[in-house]
Design a protein around this motif. Structure first.
Motif, short mmCIF file in Angstrom:
data_model
loop_
_atom_site.label_atom_id
_atom_site.label_comp_id
_atom_site.label_asym_id
_atom_site.label_seq_id
_atom_site.Cartn_x
_atom_site.Cartn_y
_atom_site.Cartn_z
N ALA A 279 7.20 10.93 13.03
CA ALA A 279 7.13 9.54 12.59
C ALA A 279 8.37 9.22 11.79
O ALA A 279 9.02 10.11 11.23
N ILE B 195 0.29 8.24 19.00
CA ILE B 195 0.27 7.54 17.72
C ILE B 195 -1.03 6.77 17.60
O ILE B 195 -1.43 6.04 18.52
N VAL C 288 0.05 10.73 13.65
CA VAL C 288 0.75 10.99 14.91
C VAL C 288 0.51 12.44 15.28
O VAL C 288 0.77 13.35 14.47
#
Length: 1164
Positions: A492, A472, A463
């Motif tokens: 994340a 992402i 990410v």
């Protein structure tokens, strides 16, 4: 598939099931769907057990809901949606996949529907592309003498050669002809410049003057090559008041609003998109445009092309008209009534004109609009499709490439497929469910909020934090099976450590370790629809097949029975109209407009039940099981001759009937409108249902007539999705009589079930504008000279009457008894702009009175002129037996004056959205419900403040789109914002905020001055102790992203200050002397539950590199082998509570315990 979902005992199992499902659906056969047309306020349900692609056109009117049930995958392609309407989908079961595709002209009609071509309401149809319908000057193939209706066949008699209205060139103002030529790439009919004198008169078949009145749907394809062609009247008027369709040059409709009363009572669409013609215009030289006017009363009229009341004051030879009594003489009518300061004839190019004097149904209007847009523009609305998906627990949403403007609300798993980028916006909604997770199978996803990632041992989570938000990518699989790695600069979340993982490594960005949350679901799973089957008791709700082909209707005498219905028809009184019960049909194309003057557009099939004057009708229905039932019916009135109430009654027999609803229409509109009513609690069994003339009701001197169609009784099941309509909450039921022309309370006295009070004058220039008043679109209350002050918001409402709330103080109240449950009040609410005084917003307070208890529901503020659903913040609970009184009061936002429009008052289940403990978390009332702290700053730097999304400061320096509503709050450096909150009980609560940073350079978006991390905190009132919950990342993105923090409140609950503070100090450390700024919106605080605990293996090694962040959103303390945070090893209990110096690096309520390894001494 749904059975498999139900058998899954945990969130991990659900992930595995859905993964297998996504892999398997590709092999399933797809069946093309038929084109779908969904009318105003309707719901369309997709029920597919297997994979299904909706690969034909989907036409949506206003306020439409799509529903997905059964366990298969439904694929919606955005290019299949033909209108510029938001696509709202509720997913109750299975998977929905949304794919961005280009719109396809093939989905749009290439001709008018056959039924509309033969419609008796089609008054005019001119098409310049049809050369056969044009009569040219002798020897010319461009100069046009006449334009005939395209339906002309030439089959008229010698005495009457024409069947339809013609447009004939008039030479009294000019010797020039209209020119058929290519204009902006299309063949059209040019009427020259405004003032040029070229115009065409409309004449009847016998050659006399035609004036088409009662226009309901008007379609004109038109353009202006230059600014001189934009003024004038493309549909003109030869005598009387100003033309209805008078253009305004820079705006589509002329600014002299006091003369343009009829056009106010209309909606305007430009190229298929709703359009404010009084503030927006058509840019000259931009090609053909489709102007679509939907009249909301019958006041529109026209009699020619491009002529404003024959106001040509100069003869072709240059001489002036004579004057009498100081006024210019109108030579064509020999009157001084029409005067003007110059030539008002000519202007623009016409391509095609279609006029209906019958109100088209939404699907019919859309069909004409789509046909014209496809034909003349080679393009179709919309330019974009916004999709909002609301999901139930244990469902999934698959997002394909290129999708933007997409919002997901609720509990679904998210799967990203394809090879390129897509995005999902954050929204002001509930988050968190044990079934939510994110799986990346390809491409990249820009996700505006956090949900747990699906991970496996050996994965690297990828990410990156871009200036526009987190980006992402799919996990990199196949690494060391003893490791799980978080890489990249973005955030994340994981909700479990995969089996076998011994090392958790954070090399960049932020990693959240969170126990799975459970919040109240906003969409219920499907329940069996317990609808009354009329056939079970031998009756019908559709009335199809009753009228033989070739007949218009069948009548029934008193006591007659037909398809389970019984006619009750009292004898006629001498000198009075008769009563009757009939079934009408338009199956054979009969001209019903000339037979009883009722609508021929049945809502379901061809037939409808018609009840006239003092007649009644009843039937027996079988209630399948105990419960309350919602009755729905479509009702249309006879033009100008409605007004007699009809009671809805039900009982076990005709001696024990209970009234549960009432229907009354006095608007005179020949269009169907939906009415609903809730039955009392019924046991299973047979009941007599009546549409009954009120006992003791009087006879009338006119034929008071109603049509009834599309009846249904459906049991009120799961209250999550049931919406209770407050009786007459759409203001459509009135006593007999038209509205008055002034803004008077007498208008409101004509509306059933409501009491209206007059607020005190607020010092406006015209004090009586502080009155509550009802606007009838078909009446006259808005058709006054004072209307010049207003810009009416007639958008997105599907009925005829609204309530104007104005000034300060109580406006209206109503008493009703809703079903038992916990509810929130909602209504369509719009600001009404007072152009004369520059007002820009308005608000309304709501409260309910239940017995002796008064409950304040809060305030809603609006500043846009669109009637859309707004929900007041507080909930209330009722027992189903005690009456509830709702009170609405206007509230001025600006000192001088203010006005708002209300419509469609309803109650929605409170479980649809858990209670937000924060008041005005969207800042629509600024910071009036909040406390602020501003730290010292230089004179040229403004501290914390409210920021309007329309402000140039916002549009220049913050983000690429508004978040929601009208306002946000700007926090500069270490300013703070907080609110006192009383937690009703202890437990885990979720505090979330949507935030974005400031751009450093508007021409090159980047993080720049947005480097102001925001810390969330909870403080025990009076203790002086700050409990930090955590902070946002160090460089907040320039598009809104949701940040969430969990806090556990002691079981006793209590009162706390909940707030946010910026972490950059002026100038502070190595920070340059600039203001570091973050804007926030949509702050929520609500209770959640955690689904189990977050467990870590005791031999786990956690390494969080320097510059990374670790968030511990779980209860209790997890033992681990070792922990390294920000490049430094720690031992003992490591948490934000024990290590407050790690704020910004460590956050969350959880703790880690790493025992020292000790020292080994070696002796030889």
């Amino acid at each position: 598939m749904q059975k498999t979902y139900n058998e899954v005992g945990s969130w991990r199992g659900l992930k595995d099931v859905l993964s297998v499902f996504f892999l398997s659906v590709g092999a399933l056969a797809l069946t093309a769907a038929e084109p779908i047309v969904v009318g105003t306020g309707e719901t369309h349900t997709f029920s597919n057990e297997t994979a299904f692609v909706q690969d034909a056109a989907v036409t949506l009117a206003d306020r439409v809901l799509l529903e997905k049930t059964k366990g298969g995958t439904l694929t919606l392609e955005t290019g299949r949606f033909t209108e510029n309407q938001p696509v709202n989908v509720k997913v109750r079961e299975g998977v929905i996949k949304v794919v961005k595709t280009e719109q396809q002209l093939a989905a749009y009609p290439d001709d008018l529907p056959a039924a509309l071509k033969e419609d008796s309401g089609l008054a005019l149809w001119f098409d310049t592309a049809n050369a056969a319908s044009l009569v040219f000057k002798a020897g010319s193939d461009t100069e046009v003498c006449e334009m005939h209706d395209v339906r002309e066949t030439g089959d008229g008699s010698a005495e009457r050669p024409y069947l339809y209205t013609r447009a004939v060139t008039n030479f009294q103002c000019s010797t020039s002809y209209p020119q058929r030529k290519e204009v902006s790439g299309k063949i059209g009919l040019s009427l020259g410049t405004y003032g040029g004198g070229v115009w065409m008169n409309w004449v009847k078949p016998d050659g006399t003057q035609q004036k088409v009145t009662g226009m309901r749907n008007v379609f004109v394809v038109w353009t202006a090559v230059n600014a001189n062609e934009r003024s004038g009247s493309f549909l003109g008027q030869r005598v009387g008041v100003s033309p209805c369709f008078q253009t305004g040059g820079g705006t589509l409709w002329a600014a002299n609003n006091n003369e343009q009363l009829e056009i106010h009572a209309a909606r305007t669409y430009l190229d298929g998109i709703e359009f404010d013609g009084f503030s927006q215009g058509i840019t000259a030289g931009t090609g053909a445009h489709v102007i679509d006017v939907e009249a909301l009363d019958a006041g529109l009229f026209a009699s020619c092309f491009a002529n404003d009341r024959d106001m040509q004051l100069t003869w072709p030879d240059g001489t002036q008209h004579t004057n009498e009594l100081g006024k210019a003489l109108n030579p064509f009518f020999n009157t001084t009534a029409q005067t003007g300061g110059g030539n008002r004839v000519g202007g623009g190019t016409i391509y095609e004109v279609i006029v209906f004097t019958r109100q088209l149904a939404p699907a019919e209007r859309l069909a004409v609009s789509d046909y014209l847009n496809a034909k003349w523009r080679g393009a179709v609305p919309p330019q974009s499709v916004t999709v909002t998906v609301e999901t139930a627990t244990n469902t999934a949403v698959e997002v394909a490439d290129g999708l933007g403007g997409f919002t997901v609300k609720g509990d679904a798993a998210i799967v990203k497929s394809g090879d390129s980028a897509a995005s999902i916006r954050s929204s002001f909604t509930v988050r968190g469910s044990s079934s939510s997770y994110l799986e990346m199978t390809g491409g990249t996803l820009r996700l505006g909020y956090a949900i747990p990632f699906k991970v496996a041992a050996g994965d690297t989570i990828n990410v990156n934090r871009m200036y526009y938000g987190p980006e992402i990518a799919p996990n990199t699989a196949g690494g060391d099976a003893t490791k799980l790695v978080k890489a990249g600069t973005g955030p994340a979340t994981i909700d479990a450590i995969p089996d076998g993982v011994k090392t958790l490594q954070v090399t960049g960005g932020e990693l959240t370790l969170a126990a799975p949350e459970k919040a109240a679901a906003i969409v219920s799973a499907p329940v069996e629809t317990d609808a009354v089957d009329p056939a079970a008791s031998g009756t019908t709700f559709s009335f199809e097949g009753i009228v033989p082909d070739g007949q218009t209707n069948v009548g029934y005498a008193d006591g007659n029975t037909f398809f389970g219905w019984h006619a009750i028809v009292p004898p006629q009184t001498s000198g009075k109209p008769d009563s009757s019960v009939r079934v009408y049909s338009c199956k054979s194309g009969q001209d019903l407009a000339n037979d009883w003057n009722i609508t021929r557009a049945a809502t379901d099939g061809y037939a409808s039940l018609v009840i006239k004057n003092n007649a009644s009708a009843w039937t027996t229905i079988r209630i399948p099981e105990r419960g309350q039932y919602k009755f729905t019916v479509q009702v249309a009135g006879r033009s100008g001759e409605t007004g007699l109430p009809r009671n809805l009654m039900i009982g076990p027999d005709n001696d024990h009937l209970i009234k549960f609803g009432e229907i009354i229409r006095t608007d005179g509109a020949q269009v169907f409108h939906e009415f609903t009513a809730i039955t009392p609690l019924l046991e299973a069994g047979d009941y007599n249902f009546w549409i009954k003339h009120p006992d003791g009701g009087e006879w009338y001197d006119k034929d008071r007539t109603y049509q009834f169609d599309s009846m249904s009784f459906v049991k009120i099941g799961d209250r999550k999705d049931f919406v209770y309509s407050i009786p007459n909450g759409d203001f459509e039921m009135h006593t007999l009589g038209w509205f008055n022309t002034g803004w008077t309370l007498d208008n409101t006295n004509k509306v059933l079930f409501f009491t209206v009070t007059q607020p005190a004058s607020v010092g406006t220039a015209t004090g009586d504008e502080a009155l509550g008043a009802i606007h009838g679109r078909n009446g006259f209350s808005f058709r006054t000279a004072r209307n010049a002050h207003f810009k009416m918001p007639w958008t997105s409402a599907d009925d005829l009457t609204q309530f104007m709330l104005t000034g300060s103080g109580e406006g209206l109240r109503t008493t009703f008894t809703p079903p038992a449950g916990t509810w929130r009040f909602a209504a369509d609410f719009s600001f009404l702009k007072l152009t004369a005084h520059g007002t820009s917003s308005y608000s309304a307070d709501a409260k309910v009175i239940i017995g002796e208890e008064e409950i304040t529901l809060g305030n809603v503020q609006v500043g846009d002129q669109k009637l859309v659903r707004r929900t007041w913040p507080r909930e209330f609970t009722v027992d189903g037996e005690t009456p509830v009184t709702l009170v609405l009061s206007g509230k001025l936002v600006q000192v001088f004056c203010g006005h708002g429009i209300l419509d469609n008052l309803v109650l929605v289940p409170a479980r649809n959205a858990p209670v937000n403990l924060l008041v005005d978390g969207g800042f629509e009332n600024g910071t009036t419900s909040w406390s602020t702290t501003t730290t010292p700053k230089p004179l040229n730097v403004t501290g914390i403040s409210v920021l309007d999304y329309a402000d140039t400061l916002y549009t220049t320096y913050f983000g690429q789109e508004a978040f929601q509503g009208l306002k946000c709050v700007r926090i500069v450096n270490d300013d703070a914002l907080y609110q006192s909150v009383t937690f009703p009980t202890g437990g885990v609560y979720r505090l979330s905020v949507n935030a974005q940073g400031r751009w450093s350079n508007p021409s090159a978006p980047a993080f720049g001055n947005g480097r102001n991390p925001l810390a969330a905190y909870v403080t025990v009132r009076g203790s002086g102790v700050t409990n930090w919950l955590g902070a946002t990342d160090t460089a907040v993105m320039t598009n809104f992203h949701e940040y969430a923090f969990q806090v556990r409140v002691p079981e006793a609950g209590g009162t706390y200050d909940v707030g946010f503070r910026g972490l950059s100090v002026w100038p502070g450390g190595d920070a340059p002397a600039v203001d570091r700024t973050i804007v926030i919106d949509a702050v929520q605080l609500y209770k959640v539950e955690t689904d189990g605990v977050f467990e870590m293996p005791e031999d786990l090694v956690i390494n969080a590199a320097a510059g990374t962040q670790l968030k511990l959103d779980f209860d209790g303390t997890n033992k681990v082998r070792s922990i390294s945070v920000n490049g430094r090893k720690y031992s003992g209990v490591v948490s934000l509570e024990t290590r407050p110096e790690l704020l910004g690096v460590l956050s969350g309520r959880g703790a880690l315990l790493a025992h020292p390894a000790g020292t080994m001494l070696l002796f030889r």
